[in-house]
Design a protein around this motif. Structure first.
Motif, short mmCIF file in Angstrom:
data_model
loop_
_atom_site.label_atom_id
_atom_site.label_comp_id
_atom_site.label_asym_id
_atom_site.label_seq_id
_atom_site.Cartn_x
_atom_site.Cartn_y
_atom_site.Cartn_z
N ASN A 375 0.41 -1.36 0.14
CA ASN A 375 -0.40 -0.23 0.38
C ASN A 375 0.63 0.90 0.32
OD1 ASN A 375 0.54 -0.18 2.45
ND2 ASN A 375 -1.23 0.40 3.53
N GLN A 419 -3.04 7.59 -2.44
CA GLN A 419 -4.19 7.84 -1.32
C GLN A 419 -5.22 6.95 -1.03
OE1 GLN A 419 -3.18 8.82 1.67
NE2 GLN A 419 -5.03 9.90 2.67
N PHE A 429 -1.14 -3.60 11.19
CA PHE A 429 -0.06 -3.74 11.57
C PHE A 429 -0.17 -4.80 12.53
CE2 PHE A 429 1.03 -0.47 8.82
CZ PHE A 429 2.85 -0.53 8.54
N PHE A 437 -5.88 5.77 19.40
CA PHE A 437 -5.25 6.73 19.97
C PHE A 437 -6.43 7.70 20.51
CE2 PHE A 437 -7.00 9.55 16.63
CZ PHE A 437 -6.64 9.26 15.86
N ASN A 451 -10.88 10.31 6.84
CA ASN A 451 -9.17 10.98 6.36
C ASN A 451 -8.97 10.17 4.75
OD1 ASN A 451 -7.59 11.73 8.51
ND2 ASN A 451 -6.33 9.51 9.10
N PHE A 452 -10.07 9.23 3.89
CA PHE A 452 -10.00 8.87 2.67
C PHE A 452 -11.36 9.39 2.18
CE2 PHE A 452 -7.90 5.62 4.71
CZ PHE A 452 -6.18 5.26 3.89
N ARG B 177 6.58 2.47 13.26
CA ARG B 177 5.47 1.96 13.17
C ARG B 177 4.28 2.02 13.47
NH1 ARG B 177 7.32 -2.08 16.06
NH2 ARG B 177 6.12 -1.83 17.56
N ILE B 178 4.07 2.77 14.24
CA ILE B 178 3.09 4.15 14.44
C ILE B 178 2.64 5.29 13.41
CG2 ILE B 178 1.82 5.52 15.50
CD1 ILE B 178 3.26 4.54 18.12
N SER B 180 3.73 4.32 10.54
CA SER B 180 3.16 3.47 9.09
C SER B 180 1.85 3.37 8.82
CB SER B 180 4.19 2.62 8.64
OG SER B 180 4.95 2.61 8.71
N ALA B 181 1.32 3.30 10.36
CA ALA B 181 -0.04 2.70 10.61
C ALA B 181 -1.26 3.48 10.36
CB ALA B 181 -0.03 1.62 11.95
N GLN B 182 -1.28 4.51 10.92
CA GLN B 182 -1.71 5.91 10.35
C GLN B 182 -1.90 6.05 9.25
OE1 GLN B 182 -2.96 5.00 13.18
NE2 GLN B 182 -2.76 6.03 15.51
N LYS B 183 -0.83 6.45 8.75
CA LYS B 183 -0.80 6.04 6.99
C LYS B 183 -1.09 5.60 6.57
CE LYS B 183 3.77 8.85 5.81
NZ LYS B 183 4.93 8.64 4.93
N ALA B 184 -0.89 4.11 6.82
CA ALA B 184 -2.34 3.07 5.99
C ALA B 184 -3.87 3.88 6.41
CB ALA B 184 -1.69 1.74 7.12
N ARG B 185 -3.90 4.23 7.42
CA ARG B 185 -5.25 4.80 7.84
C ARG B 185 -5.76 5.78 7.07
NH1 ARG B 185 -8.17 4.15 12.91
NH2 ARG B 185 -6.15 4.21 14.47
N GLY B 186 -5.12 6.86 6.34
CA GLY B 186 -5.08 7.96 5.26
C GLY B 186 -4.26 9.02 5.83
N ALA B 187 -3.70 8.83 7.39
CA ALA B 187 -3.56 10.31 8.20
C ALA B 187 -2.01 10.89 6.84
CB ALA B 187 -2.36 9.39 9.23
N PRO B 203 -2.82 11.39 16.85
CA PRO B 203 -2.39 9.88 16.74
C PRO B 203 -0.99 9.24 16.59
CG PRO B 203 -3.96 11.19 14.65
CD PRO B 203 -2.49 12.37 15.27
N VAL B 206 -0.21 10.50 20.36
CA VAL B 206 -0.94 9.47 21.87
C VAL B 206 -0.87 7.79 22.22
CG1 VAL B 206 -3.43 9.26 22.98
CG2 VAL B 206 -2.85 10.79 21.90
N PRO B 207 -0.64 6.92 20.65
CA PRO B 207 -0.28 5.74 20.92
C PRO B 207 1.14 5.98 21.64
CG PRO B 207 -1.50 5.84 19.31
CD PRO B 207 -1.34 7.60 19.72
N ILE B 210 1.34 6.72 25.78
CA ILE B 210 0.34 5.20 26.28
C ILE B 210 1.39 4.05 26.76
CG2 ILE B 210 -1.16 3.26 26.28
CD1 ILE B 210 -2.93 5.67 25.26
N ARG B 214 3.84 1.91 29.37
CA ARG B 214 3.89 1.14 29.94
C ARG B 214 5.16 -0.03 30.03
NH1 ARG B 214 1.30 -0.24 25.09
NH2 ARG B 214 3.38 -1.29 24.20
#
Lengths: 628, 281
Positions: A375, A419, A429, A437, A451-452, B177-178, B180-187, B203, B206-207, B210, B214
């Motif tokens: 992706n 996008q 992941f 978050f 976002n999308f 990693r975070i 990338s993960a948020q980019k994968a969700r369109g951030a 986004p 915050v993680p 946290i 931890r």
């Protein structure tokens, strides 16, 4: 100088052994109860347990059964509300004796990364002895000894960050061993490891128990690890539900299910064959199960169906809309720096629409790099702004171009709409719950969608969030306005998956979707993926270390090793190349192991390697033989 | 991936300078900076340049990598130089326009200042290029040892530093990693105005926070059960060793300092004018 230290060391050892007579019981719990907060149900309720000196005991239980609370009470991180805990004759509740308790009982926790203090292996192992004021020369000996005990001598000067999970956890074990404890407690130390790492760690524990007479308490939710122990106890709701030898415990398959535990793969297979009326006694190892099957075969005959009926993988049925095509994919991290590492070398791969595809490989094999190309989290060089054609010397052919096409997207094209590609290729992941978050579950799930797809109405967003939460098996009305951090571990992971599928991706990629879950949690997640595969997206791709998981779920799988594709095929054919996989340091599924053991005994059998398929094939062969 | 190996700018190779005791390198750097400010003639500075070049050659780090370290501070260098050229007062006026006056002394002073800063940055870069962060903290801990006498908890400071170093690569991996993960969700982290960008970081932040908590909690438990604070007097396994290389380096530094001081004294004869300017500045 060194001589003096050695003398000191000898003195110290002699005084220490004179100190106290050895206790009969390494750890004693006497009617111990504990609750984390008043009013909450007891995490541990009236538990009595005696662990003999030199015993190897396994404590089994699902997440939340109280087994970790037990470990924390023993090492004095928690103090019992009622009852007494005694460790090597000392009371962890007494502040003055706590130091002694910790000298005698070492604990290794779950996450290897969070137990390491120093950036170099030997410095980290030195930490415990340093705290105890052990003389320098002796610390050196202890580091050497501890590393040898865990089989990591070569890594004394290594950086932990470069090691695999299993290796890191062995370093953590060495760090505890350097204190020279008499009791070693492994508190879910294998939960985050791949099967290979799990085996490495449990083998170390078993060896220490056998050769050094160390008392070992192994806390785990993997039943197969209990096999190494002298005695196993099963915890449920803060109480000891079952106690006995691992074999005795394994007999009680149904009861275990009711405690949210599940038999190891081999036990489950065994039970399926038993259910068809065949008597199998010892089926704890592939070899012994194969022997048992042979015994049955001698009675009833053995005639497997013709071997040609492994269904052909979907792969070659012509092009469909959402096929993935990768050709000549090369990738180098930190190119042109002293740290340049080639992660992918000329990868060619075709994944057809509709597959449930598995990707297998070690940490560092390049599989994550491969997946992140799908992706465009890692962009192909040609699609980047400042792309320059590589200079080619005269007479040389230019290196072939890396090309990826997914559906209508050409990922090597700079004008590709990345996008919307990301909306169509969802990526979950590893440990996705660590990426939550937002204040509420609703906001977190809606994040990707907003976002999308800009400009959706509130109703549209709500409908999509409701649908995706329902799809991952959560109740929208119950969870949507809760904070994601108040949910249980399994629920968090589901919310995180909902946050990816909310855009209705055509292709869903998941990196180790079941990592860190207990066996039932794993089973639930895999069931969820199958339901998503059937109703939500077209293709599912999972990255996994767990060969049983691959064999059980995937229509086709490929093995990535050192940046190259070793092979891509249906699991049944892929795992026939067992020897080669072993030499790559990879394993094969349990079913394949039994098949191998059987073929060594002269019983040739083919199956699709799922546990149902395998059991059916065995029963079939035994029956077929009877008829003929 | 890069973070796995090490971070910062450590240049992995084996050389005389790499193998020096970090304390010697640290003291050498301090001595060098003092030298730079003591040097009041161009001959002195030339000697300083020579020392720098010799060290670079002995470290086997490509000169380019050392020069690259200036990139980060070039803006500050230019800014201070410009200010100094325009506003340094002197007696020999060269050029003037409205409120801006440029004097010969100003030019000379600026040249001195800029060269000094250049050398300091490059020398410090050389220290971090040739010393792993772990060694560096060990060195600092050892040098801070006298503070323990006045009850400053040097050991706790050192442990904190070393844990911080230990977790930087882990948290960097986690951040990547975070992201990338948020980019994968369109951030989208690369476009939009400053407010949008700050908002886009939430986004990730915050993680990350946290997770850091931890980790801290788990690490605390792990340290507890490994007898941290069990009461015994702590020993230290690793001791830095002062070897023959360190002796050579120390002697070398001593001779050079003497050289610079001599140049300073005789620099008065060789280049009286510059020396004069320096004195009044």
């Amino acid at each position: 100088m060194a001589k003096k230290d050695k003398e000191k060391l000898n003195n110290e050892i002699s005084t220490e052994s004179e100190n106290k007579p050895l206790p009969d019981f390494a750890v004693e719990l006497d009617n111990v109860s504990f609750t984390y907060e008043e009013g909450l149900p007891y995490a541990l309720k009236d538990v009595s347990l005696k662990v003999k000196r030199g015993e190897f005991i396994a404590v089994l239980g699902h997440n939340g059964s109280g087994k970790s609370t037990l470990a924390r009470l023993v090492c004095g991180l928690l103090t019992a509300d009622k009852g007494n805990v005694t460790v090597w004759g000392y009371d962890p509740a007494d502040k003055k004796q706590l130091g002694k308790v910790r000298e005698h009982a070492g604990v290794v926790f779950q996450n290897p990364d969070n137990q390491m203090v120093a950036s170099i292996v030997e410095d980290d192992i030195a930490f415990g002895p340093e705290n105890l004021g052990v003389p320098r020369a002796e610390i050196g000996f202890r580091i050497e000894w501890a590393l040898k005990a865990v089989g990591m001598e070569k890594y004394r000067h290594a950086t932990p960050a470069r090691l695999s999970g299993g290796q890191k956890q062995r370093i953590a074990v060495a760090g505890v061993l350097a204190i020279k404890p008499d009791v070693l407690i492994l508190d879910e130390s294998t939960a985050m490891l791949d099967p290979k790492g799990r085996r490495e760690v449990t083998e170390v524990a078993a060896r220490l128990n056998k050769e050094a007479g160390m008392t070992v308490i192994l806390i785990t939710h993997f039943m197969d690890e209990a096999l190494l122990a002298d005695r196993a106890i099963v915890m449920n709701k803060g109480e000891i539900a079952l106690e006995g030898s691992p074999e005795e415990i394994f007999e009680k398959g149904d009861e275990l299910e009711s405690y949210n535990l599940s038999l190891p793969e081999i036990g489950a297979i065994c039970n399926k064959i038993r259910a068809a009326g065949y008597e199998l006694n010892d089926c704890l190892q592939p070899e012994t199960l194969a022997e048992e099957i042979k015994e049955q075969a001698q009675k009833s005959g053995f005639k497997p169906r013709s071997s040609g009926d492994i269904p052909a993988p979907i792969g070659k049925n012509g092009q469909k809309e959402w096929d993935i095509d990768i050709s000549n994919l090369d990738f180098t991290y930190s190119a042109k720096s002293p740290f340049a590492t080639k992660a992918l070398k000329g990868v060619n791969l075709h994944i057809s629409e509709g597959e449930f595809f598995g990707i297998i490989g070690h940490t560092g094999s390049g599989k994550s790099t491969l997946v992140q190309h799908l992706n465009a989290l890692i962009r192909l060089p040609k699609s980047q702004k400042h792309y320059k054609k590589p200079k080619v010397k005269k007479g040389q052919t230019p290196p072939p171009e890396s090309i990826i096409t997914i559906g209508g997207y050409d990922l090597s094209n700079r004008k590709c709409d990345f996008q919307s590609l990301r909306a169509d290729v969802g990526m979950v992941f590893q440990y996705p719950e660590y990426q939550l978050f937002a204040d509420t579950v609703f906001d977190d799930v809606a994040f990707g969608l907003k976002n999308f797809k800009k400009g959706l109405s509130a109703e549209e967003v709500e409908r999509a969030v409701r649908e995706s939460l329902t799809a991952v098996g959560l109740d929208y009305d119950e969870v949507h306005d809760k904070s994601p951090f108040d949910l249980s571990g399994g629920q968090k992971r589901r919310v995180a998956i909902a946050g990816v599928i909310v855009t209705k991706p055509k292709i869903l990629v998941l990196d180790e979707p079941a990592a860190g879950l207990d066996p039932l949690g794993k089973r639930d997640i895999m069931a969820l993926l199958h339901s998503l595969h059937a109703n939500w997206c077209k293709t599912v791709i999972i990255v996994s270390h767990d060969m049983d998981e691959i064999a059980e779920n995937c229509t086709r799988a490929c093995v990535v090793s050192e940046g190259k594709i070793f092979d891509c095929d249906a699991p049944a054919r892929l795992f026939e190349r067992a020897e080669e996989l072993f030499s790559l340091g990879l394993d094969i599924p349990t079913t394949a192991k039994i098949q191998r053991a059987m073929s060594a005994l002269g019983l040739e059998l083919k199956s699709d390697l799922t546990s149902d398929g395998f059991a059916a094939a065995v029963i079939d062969a035994l029956k077929g033989g009877g008829d003929a | 991936m890069l973070n796995d190996v090490t971070f910062g700018q450590y240049y992995p190779t084996k050389s005389f300078v790499h193998r020096l005791d970090p304390r010697v390198k640290f003291l050498f750097l301090i001595a060098y900076i003092v030298m730079l400010f003591v040097a009041k003639s161009f001959y002195g500075l030339a000697l300083c340049l020579l020392i720098l070049l010799i060290t670079v050659i002995a470290s086997r780090v490509p000169l380019g990598s050392v020069l690259r370290s200036i990139k980060g501070v070039i803006a500050i260098l230019v800014f201070t130089s410009v200010l100094n050229i325009f506003f340094h007062k002197g007696s020999q006026l060269l050029w003037e326009w409205k409120f801006i006056h440029i004097y010969t002394e100003g030019l000379i002073f600026t040249a001195f200042l800029t060269l000094r800063l250049f050398f300091i940055v490059m020398a410090s870069a050389l220290l971090t290029l040739t010393t792993t962060p772990v060694n560096l903290t060990d060195g600092i801990e050892s040098l801070l040892f006298p503070l323990a006498l006045i009850r400053v908890p040097v050991h706790v400071l050192a442990l904190t530093m070393s844990i911080a170093l230990r977790f930087i690569p882990t948290l960097m991996d986690e951040t990547n990693r975070i992201i990338s993960a948020q980019k994968a969700r369109g951030a989208n982290f690369d476009s939009g105005n400053i407010f949008k960008r700050v908002k886009a970081i939430i986004p990730v932040l915050v993680p990350l926070i946290i997770s850091a908590f931890r980790r801290a909690e788990e690490l605390g438990d792990a340290m507890d059960v490994r007898c941290y604070g069990c009461g015994s007097k702590r020993t230290k396994y690793k001791k830095l060793k002062f070897g023959w290389r360190d002796l050579i380096a120390t002697l070398f530094a001593a001779i050079l300092i003497a050289g610079v001081i001599l140049f300073n004294i005789y620099g008065y004869d060789i280049c009286p004018q510059i020396y004069f300017y320096m004195v009044i500045s």
